[in-house]
Design an enzyme around this catalytic site. Sequence first.
Site, PDB file in Angstrom:
ATOM      1  CG  ASP A 119       9.163  24.738  -1.168  1.00 50.90           C
ATOM      2  OD1 ASP A 119       9.816  25.214  -1.999  1.00 50.90           O
ATOM      3  OD2 ASP A 119       8.488  23.436  -1.668  1.00 50.90           O
ATOM      4  CG  ASP A 133      16.807  21.695  -0.358  1.00 50.59           C
ATOM      5  OD1 ASP A 133      16.600  22.934  -1.105  1.00 50.59           O
ATOM      6  OD2 ASP A 133      16.572  20.804  -0.473  1.00 50.59           O
ATOM      7  CD  GLU A 150      12.818  22.032  -5.775  1.00 53.79           C
ATOM      8  OE1 GLU A 150      13.862  21.550  -6.283  1.00 53.79           O
ATOM      9  OE2 GLU A 150      12.889  21.629  -4.317  1.00 53.79           O
ATOM     10  CD  GLU A 151      12.411  20.560  -1.327  1.00 54.31           C
ATOM     11  OE1 GLU A 151      12.535  19.376  -1.684  1.00 54.31           O
ATOM     12  OE2 GLU A 151      13.581  21.335  -0.936  1.00 54.31           O
TER      13      GLU A 151
HETATM   14 ZN   LIG Z   1      15.959  22.759  -2.975  1.00 54.72          ZN
END
Ligand SMILES: [Zn+2]
Length: 493
Positions: free
Chosen positions: A119, A152, A186-187
């Site tokens: 994500d 990222d 994760e975000e």
């Molecule tokens: Zn990350």
Amino acid sequence: MTLITFGIALILLCAVLVIRTLRYTRHHGKRNRTLPADVNIDEAANRLSEAIRFETISTQSPEDFNESEFLKMHRFLEKAFPRIHEYLDKEVINNYSLLYTWKGSDPDLKPVMLTCHIDVVPVEPGTEGEWEHPPFQGAISDGYIWGRGTMDVQGGVLAIMEAVENLIESGYSPERTILLGFGHDEEIDGDKGAFTIAKVLNERGIFLEYLLDEGTPIVHNVLPELPNPVALVAVAEKGYLSLELSVSAEGGHSSVPQGLTSIAILSEAIHKLENNPVPGRINGIVKKTMEAIGPQMPFLYRIVMANLWLFRKLVKRELAQMPATKAAMSTTIATTIFESGIKENVLPTQARAIVNFRIHPNDSIESIKEHVEQTMDDPRINIREMRGSIEPSHVSDVGDSSYHTLRNTIQEVFPEVVVAPTLMVGATDARHYAGLTDNIYRFIPLRARESDLERVHGTNERLSKKNYLEMIFFYKRLILNSTTGFLNGNHSE
Ligand SMILES: [Zn+2]
């Protein structure tokens, strides 16, 4: 003391300082390296560019979740990496996260796990026009792959996939099982993705040799005195705590105040707290970071770093000057919410504040709560722990052979860098995997100058093709070194 004894003492002191400094060896990192000729970087860049086009965005509101983008991403990976999907077991965890198992030939060796997330964060509304190339177009231009997720961390996911695909193509099969885990949230804390992947592995009784998650990058120009870039490997993560502080006081008309108002009482307590933070210490990770970087510094700095027994106070004062090093050395305190009062002529009966702490591994949730109580020392203030507290992580041992494997691989692929352990001040998915191994590292082989760091979660995120090739090479070498290299001799069960 006579002048002669003083003179002798001074000479002895100088001798000790110099000897300790000289023993502090400097590594000249200009060894040769050869980047692999068998990775076609143009084709790899095209695949990353295609992955960037899927808008696998995590936002705070669940109704914005776009399921089809995640499923399209899964299909794309299948098509782009056919060998992985032929030779590895793929499991879709909690609908959108991915777990791949590349079974090793030696069941006695503990598996190694590489993790990242699929994500990305959204693009801040109103900033779309500031992007040199649209954030989800995946443009390749000026030697860079542009777009949300290149840094990222689709770049990380795809680099790992490229490395494995390439190894299979070359006929390699590992002795040690390799696991790949790609969470999908994760975000927004990873509570569905990485959490569930870890649960599945835990239920299978899997214990890992080590886990490498995304994390801190290779930072260029970190200190003006240090010519080499520094590869920061986070060996621990700070904890998280928010405390609500509240006060009730007499209300009434503001024309006849009765002593201090609730605002005054609470302000005073917060003032005390912010002015008496938990003292930072040069121990543990900070000391290890300095030991890694120190030998590369100019001579005068090396005198100081090699003789902390004498200069500890001076160094501590210097480190406390900069917010980033201060945060690495101690638990931080920040009052983030203050609420009170409803009308200009009414005495407020209530005042409430939220104070947020990022807990250093030297401290714990309990020790911080004690510190707060003792520092404020005011029975009128109620303290309540908010939801979502997290203890600081376990600190992975830099003496472990898995750390050496990681460090040696970084130096093999990036010969000019200094590798240093560090403390992650933010959070990654890594904490969800805590029960699976004692050795968790957070590192991404991404080169970042200071101006690049704001591209992460910001505008004009991009990854150079050259660096992308290095990333693929890094994961490839890491897998080889972990399965047939340093770890095997003394570290199998
Ligand atoms: Zn990350």
